[in-house]
Design a protein around this motif. Structure first.
Motif, PDB file in Angstrom:
ATOM      1  N   ARG A  20     -19.758  30.441  34.650  1.00  0.00           N
ATOM      2  CA  ARG A  20     -19.744  31.808  34.128  1.00  0.00           C
ATOM      3  C   ARG A  20     -19.877  31.747  32.609  1.00  0.00           C
ATOM      4  O   ARG A  20     -19.322  30.879  31.948  1.00  0.00           O
ATOM      5  CB  ARG A  20     -18.473  32.548  34.536  1.00  0.00           C
ATOM      6  CG  ARG A  20     -17.179  31.969  33.998  1.00  0.00           C
ATOM      7  CD  ARG A  20     -15.988  32.806  34.454  1.00  0.00           C
ATOM      8  NE  ARG A  20     -14.749  32.328  33.870  1.00  0.00           N
ATOM      9  CZ  ARG A  20     -13.573  32.912  34.076  1.00  0.00           C
ATOM     10  NH1 ARG A  20     -13.502  33.974  34.858  1.00  0.00           N
ATOM     11  NH2 ARG A  20     -12.483  32.435  33.514  1.00  0.00           N
TER      12      ARG A  20
ATOM     13  N   ASN B  12     -22.807  35.531  46.859  1.00  0.00           N
ATOM     14  CA  ASN B  12     -22.402  36.385  45.736  1.00  0.00           C
ATOM     15  C   ASN B  12     -23.148  36.038  44.445  1.00  0.00           C
ATOM     16  O   ASN B  12     -22.550  35.902  43.372  1.00  0.00           O
ATOM     17  CB  ASN B  12     -20.886  36.283  45.508  1.00  0.00           C
ATOM     18  CG  ASN B  12     -20.105  36.523  46.785  1.00  0.00           C
ATOM     19  OD1 ASN B  12     -20.453  37.386  47.585  1.00  0.00           O
ATOM     20  ND2 ASN B  12     -19.049  35.748  47.002  1.00  0.00           N
TER      21      ASN B  12
ATOM     22  N   GLN C 294     -21.190  42.518  32.414  1.00  0.00           N
ATOM     23  CA  GLN C 294     -20.505  41.236  32.249  1.00  0.00           C
ATOM     24  C   GLN C 294     -20.387  40.456  33.550  1.00  0.00           C
ATOM     25  O   GLN C 294     -20.580  39.233  33.575  1.00  0.00           O
ATOM     26  CB  GLN C 294     -19.116  41.462  31.647  1.00  0.00           C
ATOM     27  CG  GLN C 294     -18.384  40.174  31.297  1.00  0.00           C
ATOM     28  CD  GLN C 294     -16.990  40.429  30.772  1.00  0.00           C
ATOM     29  OE1 GLN C 294     -16.274  41.281  31.298  1.00  0.00           O
ATOM     30  NE2 GLN C 294     -16.596  39.716  29.740  1.00  0.00           N
ATOM     31  N   HIS C 295     -20.089  41.140  34.668  1.00  0.00           N
ATOM     32  CA  HIS C 295     -19.810  40.417  35.903  1.00  0.00           C
ATOM     33  C   HIS C 295     -21.023  39.688  36.464  1.00  0.00           C
ATOM     34  O   HIS C 295     -20.888  38.783  37.295  1.00  0.00           O
ATOM     35  CB  HIS C 295     -19.268  41.381  36.971  1.00  0.00           C
ATOM     36  CG  HIS C 295     -20.280  42.352  37.495  1.00  0.00           C
ATOM     37  ND1 HIS C 295     -20.606  43.518  36.838  1.00  0.00           N
ATOM     38  CD2 HIS C 295     -21.054  42.317  38.608  1.00  0.00           C
ATOM     39  CE1 HIS C 295     -21.535  44.169  37.530  1.00  0.00           C
ATOM     40  NE2 HIS C 295     -21.824  43.464  38.600  1.00  0.00           N
TER      41      HIS C 295
ATOM     42  N   ASN D 148     -22.892  37.700  34.846  1.00  0.00           N
ATOM     43  CA  ASN D 148     -23.090  36.430  34.148  1.00  0.00           C
ATOM     44  C   ASN D 148     -22.308  35.307  34.828  1.00  0.00           C
ATOM     45  O   ASN D 148     -21.371  34.728  34.275  1.00  0.00           O
ATOM     46  CB  ASN D 148     -22.671  36.585  32.684  1.00  0.00           C
ATOM     47  CG  ASN D 148     -23.575  37.531  31.933  1.00  0.00           C
ATOM     48  OD1 ASN D 148     -24.684  37.180  31.549  1.00  0.00           O
ATOM     49  ND2 ASN D 148     -23.107  38.769  31.740  1.00  0.00           N
ATOM     50  N   GLN D 149     -22.691  35.007  36.069  1.00  0.00           N
ATOM     51  CA  GLN D 149     -22.080  33.927  36.833  1.00  0.00           C
ATOM     52  C   GLN D 149     -23.105  33.402  37.826  1.00  0.00           C
ATOM     53  O   GLN D 149     -24.062  34.092  38.189  1.00  0.00           O
ATOM     54  CB  GLN D 149     -20.832  34.415  37.571  1.00  0.00           C
ATOM     55  CG  GLN D 149     -21.080  35.563  38.546  1.00  0.00           C
ATOM     56  CD  GLN D 149     -19.811  35.966  39.286  1.00  0.00           C
ATOM     57  OE1 GLN D 149     -19.119  35.125  39.864  1.00  0.00           O
ATOM     58  NE2 GLN D 149     -19.488  37.261  39.247  1.00  0.00           N
TER      59      GLN D 149
ATOM     60  N   TYR E 167     -18.621  40.394  25.892  1.00  0.00           N
ATOM     61  CA  TYR E 167     -17.902  41.617  26.226  1.00  0.00           C
ATOM     62  C   TYR E 167     -18.540  42.774  25.473  1.00  0.00           C
ATOM     63  O   TYR E 167     -19.232  42.586  24.468  1.00  0.00           O
ATOM     64  CB  TYR E 167     -16.411  41.506  25.858  1.00  0.00           C
ATOM     65  CG  TYR E 167     -16.160  41.428  24.368  1.00  0.00           C
ATOM     66  CD1 TYR E 167     -15.922  42.579  23.617  1.00  0.00           C
ATOM     67  CD2 TYR E 167     -16.194  40.209  23.705  1.00  0.00           C
ATOM     68  CE1 TYR E 167     -15.715  42.519  22.240  1.00  0.00           C
ATOM     69  CE2 TYR E 167     -15.987  40.133  22.331  1.00  0.00           C
ATOM     70  CZ  TYR E 167     -15.749  41.298  21.604  1.00  0.00           C
ATOM     71  OH  TYR E 167     -15.556  41.242  20.251  1.00  0.00           O
TER      72      TYR E 167
ATOM     73  N   SER F 187     -26.095  36.447  41.360  1.00  0.00           N
ATOM     74  CA  SER F 187     -26.630  37.473  40.472  1.00  0.00           C
ATOM     75  C   SER F 187     -28.149  37.493  40.579  1.00  0.00           C
ATOM     76  O   SER F 187     -28.763  36.511  40.997  1.00  0.00           O
ATOM     77  CB  SER F 187     -26.214  37.190  39.022  1.00  0.00           C
ATOM     78  OG  SER F 187     -24.812  37.251  38.897  1.00  0.00           O
TER      79      SER F 187
END
Length: 798
Positions: free
Chosen positions: A611, A530, A469-470, A472-473, A616, A532
């Motif tokens: 994001r 930071n 999940q993290h 996806n930003q 989830y 992805s």
């Protein structure tokens, strides 16, 4: 290519329709790749083309020559004494972290007393030229104590050796449903791996700075990750490492984690010597020392009725992960998520095993596990169709997800909200003339003693989002200069797929300026932090949204300024076709407004952030909503097989792909064509072979066969599904196109099985592991012939 309407569906931020004639290079226009001319002319600079600083050293690595064992001694004296050698590094020279595992530990920079696979780096040497460094690396004297090695998935399963725990997704009592079904089948299938075979190999240039930090130029899909790993290995703050990545000559997942090791090694030597250090692997060593697409063993047990409708499925997906976890946990998860492909499973037990083998650690590859899950369920569909005596397409259509009867929820709990595939398949069935061709092929096969044709239509339903999940930003940075020119930066990396082009089109559309005004700049960790990885088909979804947000911020500032300065309301300020209209009587060029805003101290720089919502996954319950939306498509492939040799050709393909409201139809069609051919290679010609000693034997283009231009189908029809904007709030209602089309190539493999099945009047389903090389096709042909002959003899005897 379909004709685009003059007025597009999405609107700009001022809610005015976007017309094609307004600006040059806005969304929905077939704009060519921003670096296309430089690619063709050779002027595009890749990492290896970059001019190196004075005094640059060139590094190379020494590789292990056994698959598994203990290092008894390693004498590097001859390496150090070799011509041109300046320095050598081993594990003992690392001041910080020695493990660079991207998610879980298990990936040492160099072998740590034990060899984990044939080709594992043992040390690195820096010399005054690459040739001298390569020569020196071969002079090491290493003594080993060889140990037995598990080289296959079956060996790893027998030893119960896993890199991560197994995981199971369940819905209902599959065992009971299978036992109570009118019909039942079970079988095993081997699914081969795949080498990424990027044109540009692994390469990095590390330049030390006066503060003890590193500036790294690299061919890498994940600049932030390599930045972090270099900092950890050198024991310095992350802020002291800057990663610069302008473009890759291909990645396909092979540079998501596998590029990190070589960048870390270059940085280690740069830190030790105080000089810039460049690492570039030769092709054979690149293929030996880097991970591939995971190979799988699929076991299934399925219960179904007399029409072929699935009632229960028990499937195990066992992935050959290699020596370490790398990204295998998420890859096997995605294979499990896509073990349904497009089909409703009323009861299901899907288990994924992360099998450890003493081979190179396998890694990301376009589709990220999804293709392996999909080919497994498509095998089931073909087998069911042969068992019930129906056209495989009809069995597939009957098993599709649908809005009625509760057939709209996946085995992991996500509801399919839009049922695009039934209509899409129906349309492709008509445009490809599937039914008539099916009849013609059956007649052809009855009349031909040697040649056989096969035909298959297979769908694709591919979930879009990172399953972690993290990730996806995304972020973006946008500068408008006083002449109206624009500099664009974001966290996505350009590996040839046109990401920079699409994001520039988005900014052009928001600001209503020609795309020629916009300069996409190299992905840099000191501009957008930071970030992805550019993966999971989310590059445009994430970075396009972030860039749009940055552009909207600047547009709003300029709007508010113009309204105040010219004493009107913000609603009366309109951006249109490189101009800004203020009230009824004031018109400025975009550049004039930028200059005026600067003189009045209005900020012309902005960051953007995005994001992905709604996603989830509860791993404990194996339920959730791991994907923002699904991309859909289908392909019809036709093949011609020589039953005496097993050789074959793909003669025609028809593809219909849903890309939502296409941002750039030309780029999207190119992605579809390329993905299909790459997937076709995975399933037919690209065979990875390891020897009994654990050495990769297919380590060059001479022994590893990717598709050539002559393998391209003579008739290649690609269309984008019209009038299908994404209902989710994606960038201008588009859909991802990078990975989903690769799975369309499963239709080639199914068509080969169809051709072979014709030898038994379509009553037997041939066993055909992938890649379906001519040798495997011939074995399947001979097996079907032998079974048919035996059946005839038994009938004669009775």
């Amino acid at each position: 290519m379909r004709n685009l309407p003059e007025t597009s569906t999405p609107t700009g931020t001022d809610q005015q329709p976007i017309k094609r004639e307004q600006i040059s290079g806005g969304v929905q226009q077939s704009v060519r790749h921003e670096s296309a001319e430089r690619h063709v002319s050779g002027e595009a600079l890749f990492t290896d083309d970059r001019a190196v600083p004075a005094g640059t050293l060139f590094a190379y690595v020494g590789l292990a020559s056994i698959a598994r064992g203990k290092i008894l001694s390693m004498d590097l004296s001859r390496v150090l004494a070799a011509e041109g050698v300046v320095s050598v590094v081993t594990l003992e020279d690392i001041p910080g972290h020695r493990d660079i595992g991207p998610v879980f530990p298990g990936d040492p920079v160099f072998a740590d007393g034990e060899v984990l696979f044939h080709g594992q780096p043992l040390f690195a040497v820096a010399a005054t030229s690459q040739t001298l460094a390569r020569r020196a690396a071969r002079l090491a004297q290493v003594d080993y104590e060889p140990w037995p090695a598990d080289l296959t998935i079956e060996q790893g399963l027998a030893a119960q050796s896993f890199v991560r725990p197994s995981h199971t997704q369940r819905r209902g009592d599959a065992a009971a449903a299978i036992a109570g079904a009118p019909r039942r089948l079970s079988d095993r299938m081997h699914i081969g791996g795949q080498e990424q075979m990027y044109l540009e190999g692994q390469v990095s240039l590390a330049c030390p700075d006066e503060e003890g930090g590193i500036t790294l130029y690299t061919s890498n899909q994940n600049p932030t990750e390599v930045q972090k790993l270099i900092a950890e290995v050198l024991a310095i703050p992350i802020s002291m490492v800057t990663v610069d990545m302008r473009r890759m000559g291909g990645g396909f997942g092979g540079k998501e984690t596998n590029a990190n090791q070589w960048a870390v090694i270059a940085s280690l030597l740069a830190r030790k010597t105080g000089r810039a250090v460049k690492v570039r692997l030769a092709r054979a060593d690149d293929m030996t020392a880097t991970g591939k697409r995971h190979h799988f063993v699929s076991d299934y047990d399925v219960g179904f009725d007399d029409q072929g409708l699935i009632q229960g499925l028990d499937m195990s997906l066992s992935a050959g992960c290699g020596y370490s976890p790398d990204l295998s946990d998420a890859i096997v998860d995605r294979a499990m998520f896509h073990a349904d492909n497009a089909y409703f499973l009323p009861t299901a037990t899907i288990t994924g095993h992360r099998v450890k083998t003493d081979t190179v650690s396998n890694t990301a590859f376009r589709g990220f596990g999804g293709p392996q899950g999909m080919v497994a369920i498509e095998c089931v569909m073909d087998d069911i169709a042969r068992a019930v005596g129906r056209d495989p397409l009809d069995v597939r259509k009957d098993n599709l997800y649908g809005p009625e009867g509760g057939r709209d929820t996946t085995h992991y709990g996500q509801t399919i909200e839009r049922h695009i595939l039934p209509g899409l398949i129906e349309q492709l069935e008509q445009t490809s003339d599937y039914r008539q061709r099916r009849q013609d092929i059956a007649a052809f096969n009855r009349s031909q003693p040697i040649l056989r044709k096969g035909l298959a239509l297979t769908p694709v339903k591919f979930g879009i989002s990172f399953t972690a999940q993290h990730l996806n930003q995304a972020g973006a940075l946008l500068h408008v200069y006083t002449d109206g020119s624009i500099q664009l930066n974001h966290g996505g990396t350009e590996m040839g797929q046109g990401l920079f082009t699409k994001v520039a089109q988005i900014v052009a559309t928001v600001l209503q300026v020609d795309m020629a005004r916009i300069l996409p700049t190299a992905t840099r960790t000191d501009k957008v932090p930071n970030t992805s990885p550019t993966a999971a088909s989310s590059g445009t979804d994430l970075n396009g949204m972030a860039a749009r947000n940055a552009a909207e911020t600047i547009k709003q500032r300029l709007t508010d300024f113009a309204a105040e300065h010219f004493q009107t309301t913000s609603e009366r300020v309109r951006f249109h076709n490189n101009r800004v209209y203020i009230a009824e009587d004031q018109v400025l060029s975009f550049g004039e407004l930028a200059q005026l805003a600067y003189l009045h101290r209005i900020s012309l720089s902005a960051t953007g952030y995005y994001r992905t919502p709604k996603i989830y996954y509860d791993r404990e319950q194996a339920q959730g909503h791991p994907f923002f939306y699904y991309a859909n498509g289908a392909a019809v492939s036709e093949v011609l097989v020589d039953t005496l040799t097993g050789e074959y050709r793909v003669t025609r393909v028809d593809i219909l792909q849903d890309v939502g409201q296409s941002l750039n139809p030309a780029l999207d069609i190119g992605q579809i064509e390329g993905a299909y051919i790459q997937g076709m290679g995975w399933l037919t010609t690209e065979e990875l072979v390891w020897g009994g000693d654990g050495r990769l034997q297919t380590n060059s283009p001479a022994s590893y066969k990717i598709p050539a231009i002559g393998d391209t189908p003579a008739e290649f029809n690609v269309a984008l599904l019209a009038d299908s904007p994404n209902v989710e709030a994606t960038i201008f209602h588009s859909k991802a196109v990078g990975e989903p089309p690769l799975m369309l190539s499963i239709s080639v493999w199914s068509a080969l099985r169809d051709a072979i099945a014709s030898l038994a009047d379509y009553q037997l389903s041939p066993r055909l592991d992938t890649p379906a090389t001519p040798e495997r096709v011939l074995n399947a042909i001979n097996s079907i012939k032998a079974i048919t002959t035996l059946q005839q003899q038994n009938r004669g005897a009775s």
